[in-house]
Write a protein that holds these residues in place. Structure first.
Motif, PDB file in Angstrom:
ATOM      1  N   PHE A   1       4.393  -3.145 -10.420  1.00 22.28           N
ATOM      2  CA  PHE A   1       4.934  -4.447 -10.828  1.00 22.28           C
ATOM      3  C   PHE A   1       6.195  -4.720 -10.012  1.00 22.28           C
ATOM      4  N   LEU A   2       6.272  -5.923  -9.448  1.00 24.99           N
ATOM      5  CA  LEU A   2       7.483  -6.295  -8.701  1.00 24.99           C
ATOM      6  C   LEU A   2       8.129  -7.508  -9.349  1.00 24.99           C
ATOM      7  N   SER A   3       9.431  -7.400  -9.592  1.00 27.51           N
ATOM      8  CA  SER A   3      10.181  -8.583 -10.012  1.00 27.51           C
ATOM      9  C   SER A   3      11.005  -9.037  -8.815  1.00 27.51           C
ATOM     10  N   PHE A   4      10.743 -10.267  -8.339  1.00 24.39           N
ATOM     11  CA  PHE A   4      11.404 -10.773  -7.134  1.00 24.39           C
ATOM     12  C   PHE A   4      12.892 -10.989  -7.348  1.00 24.39           C
ATOM     13  N   GLN A   5      13.633 -10.921  -6.236  1.00 33.12           N
ATOM     14  CA  GLN A   5      15.074 -11.215  -6.303  1.00 33.12           C
ATOM     15  C   GLN A   5      15.279 -12.676  -6.715  1.00 33.12           C
ATOM     16  N   SER A   6      14.437 -13.575  -6.183  1.00 36.10           N
ATOM     17  CA  SER A   6      14.511 -14.977  -6.592  1.00 36.10           C
ATOM     18  C   SER A   6      13.144 -15.396  -7.119  1.00 36.10           C
ATOM     19  N   PRO A   7      12.906 -15.211  -8.417  1.00 35.33           N
ATOM     20  CA  PRO A   7      11.584 -15.541  -8.958  1.00 35.33           C
ATOM     21  C   PRO A   7      11.269 -17.029  -8.775  1.00 35.33           C
TER      22      PRO A   7
END
Ligand code: ADP
Ligand code: MG
Length: 255
Positions: free
Chosen positions: A81-87
């Motif tokens: 799972f990746l949470s983006f720096q700028s979702p």
């Protein structure tokens, strides 16, 4: 669990990752620190299989499965799972729809939109977000803090094996930081989970207590260790590490 060996990657002919080695085992939290532009977000994007980036060398495996043979969806199915720096905002898709689609893709037996709604509602509450965020377009008009809390609610709902959180703490207030830290702690209490956390915030790192710390400079990990790394970074910045790296590479050239 996650094994990264000698990972090199580039974006539009520019080499950004230059030989990353990282091993993350279950129950471990790895904090990645490093100056702006050193390649932290790139590492997350290469791990998730963003096609803009070209892996030129090295190997990434999750529980022994080679990432090279998997696209992004398969990597998510394998538990990443990746949470983006700028979702980004997603027009026309609500969080409920997105997460239901994700749950169905990850688990073919998962069908119940009622169950999803219940789980998501509970997780939103933990992050102090109202149920309105379920039906609103994903991240549409949301503040930075709301986006980050929403990412954490999604993480708890998706329940991956390993998550890469890219500056989940940037631009958030004290209460949001506490809620995010509590959500991270809850995730890590679940069996066999692991986390990679990119962060510049000492406060969050103190709350989360990572088991490992790494300093990433110019596309390579120049130092790994425990809590002492964070203390050194917060006292002296990254200059020390960069100087040391320069000295070591000069020594290599000389010898
Ligand atoms: P960090 O997350 O450590 O701040 P990034 O991984 O975002 O660093 O960026 C690493 C390097 O890649 C930086 O030098 C950055 O300018 C460059 N980079 C990132 N995205 C692009 C892009 N779309 N085009 C050109 N260079 C980029
Ligand atoms: Mg970044």
């Amino acid at each position: 669990m996650l094994n990264i060996k000698n990972l090199h990657a580039r974006l539009e002919q520019k080499e950004i990752l230059r030989g990353i080695n990282l091993q993350v085992n279950p129950e471990e939290i790895h904090a990645i620190l490093g100056p702006n532009g050193s390649g932290k977000s790139t590492l997350g994007r290469v791990l998730v299989g963003d096609e803009k980036y070209e892996k030129t060398e090295g190997k990434m495996t999750l529980e022994g499965r080679n990432f090279d043979e998997m696209d992004s969806a398969e990597r998510a199915q394998a538990g990443f799972f990746l949470s983006f720096q700028s979702p980004p905002e997603i027009d026309g898709v609500s969080a409920k729809e997105l997460l239901l689609a994700a749950k169905k893709a990850l688990d073919k037996d998962f069908r119940s939109s009622f169950r999803l709604k219940k789980e998501l509602s509970e997780n939103l509450k933990k992050l102090h977000l109202s149920d309105e965020f379920m039906t609103r377009d994903v991240h549409k008009g949301a503040s930075g803090g709301e986006r980050r809390k929403m990412e954490m609610a999604s993480l708890l709902t998706i329940d991956p094996k390993i998550a890469f959180l890219d500056e989940i703490d940037s631009g958030i207030d004290v209460d949001a930081m506490k809620a995010i830290a509590t959500a991270i702690q809850e995730f890590m209490k679940r069996k066999g989970k692991a986390l990679i956390l990119v962060s510049h915030t000492e406060k969050l790192l103190q709350m989360i207590q990572p088991t490992h710390f790494h300093v990433l400079c110019a596309g390579t990990i120049v130092q790994s260790g425990g809590q002492e790394i964070m203390e050194r970074v917060h006292q002296c910045g990254f200059c020390d590490f960069i100087q040391e790296k320069k000295k070591n590479s000069q020594l290599k050239v000389v010898s």
